[in-house]
Write a protein that holds these residues in place. Structure first.
Motif, PDB file in Angstrom:
ATOM      1  N   SER A  56      12.299  55.808 -17.585  1.00 31.15           N
ATOM      2  CA  SER A  56      11.550  55.294 -16.438  1.00 31.15           C
ATOM      3  C   SER A  56      10.066  55.572 -16.630  1.00 31.15           C
ATOM      4  N   GLY A  57       9.266  55.037 -15.717  1.00 27.89           N
ATOM      5  CA  GLY A  57       7.846  55.370 -15.644  1.00 27.89           C
ATOM      6  C   GLY A  57       7.060  55.092 -16.905  1.00 27.89           C
ATOM      7  N   ILE A  58       6.200  56.035 -17.258  1.00 29.37           N
ATOM      8  CA  ILE A  58       5.308  55.870 -18.407  1.00 29.37           C
ATOM      9  C   ILE A  58       6.107  55.726 -19.704  1.00 29.37           C
ATOM     10  N   GLY A  59       7.134  56.529 -19.876  1.00 32.61           N
ATOM     11  CA  GLY A  59       7.922  56.465 -21.100  1.00 32.61           C
ATOM     12  C   GLY A  59       8.554  55.104 -21.308  1.00 32.61           C
ATOM     13  N   LYS A  60       9.109  54.542 -20.248  1.00 33.92           N
ATOM     14  CA  LYS A  60       9.707  53.206 -20.323  1.00 33.92           C
ATOM     15  C   LYS A  60       8.652  52.170 -20.681  1.00 33.92           C
ATOM     16  N   ALA A  61       7.502  52.239 -20.038  1.00 31.49           N
ATOM     17  CA  ALA A  61       6.424  51.288 -20.323  1.00 31.49           C
ATOM     18  C   ALA A  61       5.953  51.394 -21.766  1.00 31.49           C
ATOM     19  N   ILE A  62       5.900  52.606 -22.289  1.00 30.74           N
ATOM     20  CA  ILE A  62       5.487  52.793 -23.679  1.00 30.74           C
ATOM     21  C   ILE A  62       6.516  52.192 -24.629  1.00 30.74           C
ATOM     22  N   ALA A  63       7.799  52.357 -24.320  1.00 31.57           N
ATOM     23  CA  ALA A  63       8.847  51.759 -25.153  1.00 31.57           C
ATOM     24  C   ALA A  63       8.687  50.246 -25.208  1.00 31.57           C
ATOM     25  N   TYR A  64       8.443  49.630 -24.059  1.00 36.66           N
ATOM     26  CA  TYR A  64       8.253  48.180 -24.018  1.00 36.66           C
ATOM     27  C   TYR A  64       7.001  47.760 -24.781  1.00 36.66           C
ATOM     28  N   ALA A  65       5.938  48.555 -24.696  1.00 33.92           N
ATOM     29  CA  ALA A  65       4.694  48.215 -25.390  1.00 33.92           C
ATOM     30  C   ALA A  65       4.885  48.244 -26.907  1.00 33.92           C
ATOM     31  N   PHE A  66       5.575  49.246 -27.412  1.00 31.96           N
ATOM     32  CA  PHE A  66       5.826  49.303 -28.859  1.00 31.96           C
ATOM     33  C   PHE A  66       6.744  48.169 -29.289  1.00 31.96           C
ATOM     34  N   ALA A  67       7.745  47.863 -28.468  1.00 30.21           N
ATOM     35  CA  ALA A  67       8.658  46.768 -28.799  1.00 30.21           C
ATOM     36  C   ALA A  67       7.911  45.438 -28.855  1.00 30.21           C
ATOM     37  N   LYS A  68       7.053  45.201 -27.878  1.00 31.21           N
ATOM     38  CA  LYS A  68       6.241  43.984 -27.857  1.00 31.21           C
ATOM     39  C   LYS A  68       5.329  43.923 -29.071  1.00 31.21           C
ATOM     40  N   ASN A  69       4.924  45.081 -29.547  1.00 34.69           N
ATOM     41  CA  ASN A  69       4.065  45.173 -30.730  1.00 34.69           C
ATOM     42  C   ASN A  69       4.830  44.906 -32.025  1.00 34.69           C
ATOM     43  N   GLY A  70       6.163  44.797 -31.925  1.00 36.40           N
ATOM     44  CA  GLY A  70       6.988  44.520 -33.097  1.00 36.40           C
ATOM     45  C   GLY A  70       7.562  45.743 -33.768  1.00 36.40           C
TER      46      GLY A  70
END
Length: 252
Positions: free
Chosen positions: A12-26
């Motif tokens: 959740s929260g910041i950790g979840k958002a960071i996971a999505y950001a790295f995934a979007k980054n490939g």
């Protein structure tokens, strides 16, 4: 070259958002946390949305045996962790030190300090062996500016900063970067946890100010991780526009 990025506290929260950001980054991601169902939902969504490899590990960073076992299993499974984001952390309570619940104090120390160093101690040797890696530790402006009712929380986040500096010194002869990212007020479930589920009290923390969002911190994390090999961002502090120090906030 596709990286593998491991994020603690990713449910959740910041950790979840960071996971999505790295995934979007490939990047491929390893998501860890205590809440299996949330992690499984995130894993499924990331794999469908971004066509990347997602590894899931359920463990509590305060449980040393679990951390050692799961981290070793992660490295066997993914081969190499290129970026470690130590995000798992919490605040509990907001009382004067002399009135604080001791269990809350010790839980913050166990999670924010012991948990971070235990995870890092498992992952870092592989980075040293491969002469490559990046550790991003999520601190807080509380680690720079103490505020009333948060003596222990502030101390733990100050420790995150000093641990980062020490690890950077100890790995200076390697191609390893170490960053402390220190957010100010971020609107997540952080305050609900702090106030033991009291949603009404938690909501007051964000009243009258356009607080940071988890995605803002995730964007900073990606910026830090995507710098050229010769560039190391040692520290980054990010606050809301109407925030001057940790708890110096102008509310409309």
């Amino acid at each position: 070259m596709t990286r593998t990025c491991m994020i603690t506290g990713a449910s959740s929260g910041i950790g979840k958002a960071i996971a999505y950001a790295f995934a979007k980054n490939g990047d491929n991601v390893v998501i860890t946390g205590r809440r299996k169902e949330q992690l499984e939902t995130i894993k499924k969504d990331l794999e469908i949305s971004y066509s990347i490899n997602v590894t899931l590990a359920v463990f509590d960073v305060t449980n040393v045996e679990e951390v050692i076992e799961q981290c070793q299993q992660i490295m066997k499974e993914v081969g190499q962790v290129d970026v470690l984001v130590n995000n798992a952390g919490l605040a509990l309570g907001l009382d004067k030190f002399q009135e604080y619940d001791l269990a809350d104090m010790l839980t913050m120390i166990d999670t924010n300090v012991r948990g971070l160093l235990t995870v890092t101690r498992q992952i870092l040797p592989q980075m040293v062996e491969n002469n490559n890696g990046h550790i991003i530790n999520i601190g807080s402006t509380a680690g720079i500016y103490a505020y009333a009712g948060a003596a222990v929380y502030a101390a733990t986040k100050s420790a995150v900063k000093v641990l980062s500096d020490g690890i950077r010194i100890d790995t200076i002869d390697k191609n390893i970067k170490v960053t402390t990212l220190q957010p100010g007020i971020v609107e997540t479930d952080f305050s609900q946890v702090r106030f033991h589920g009291d949603k009404e009290r938690a909501a007051t923390v964000y009243q009258g100010i356009d607080a940071l969002q988890a995605e803002d911190i995730a964007n900073c994390t990606i910026f830090i991780a995507n710098q050229p090999a010769h560039v190391q961002i040692s520290d980054m502090t990010i606050m809301a526009t109407k925030q001057a120090t940790g708890f110096t906030i102008h509310r409309e």
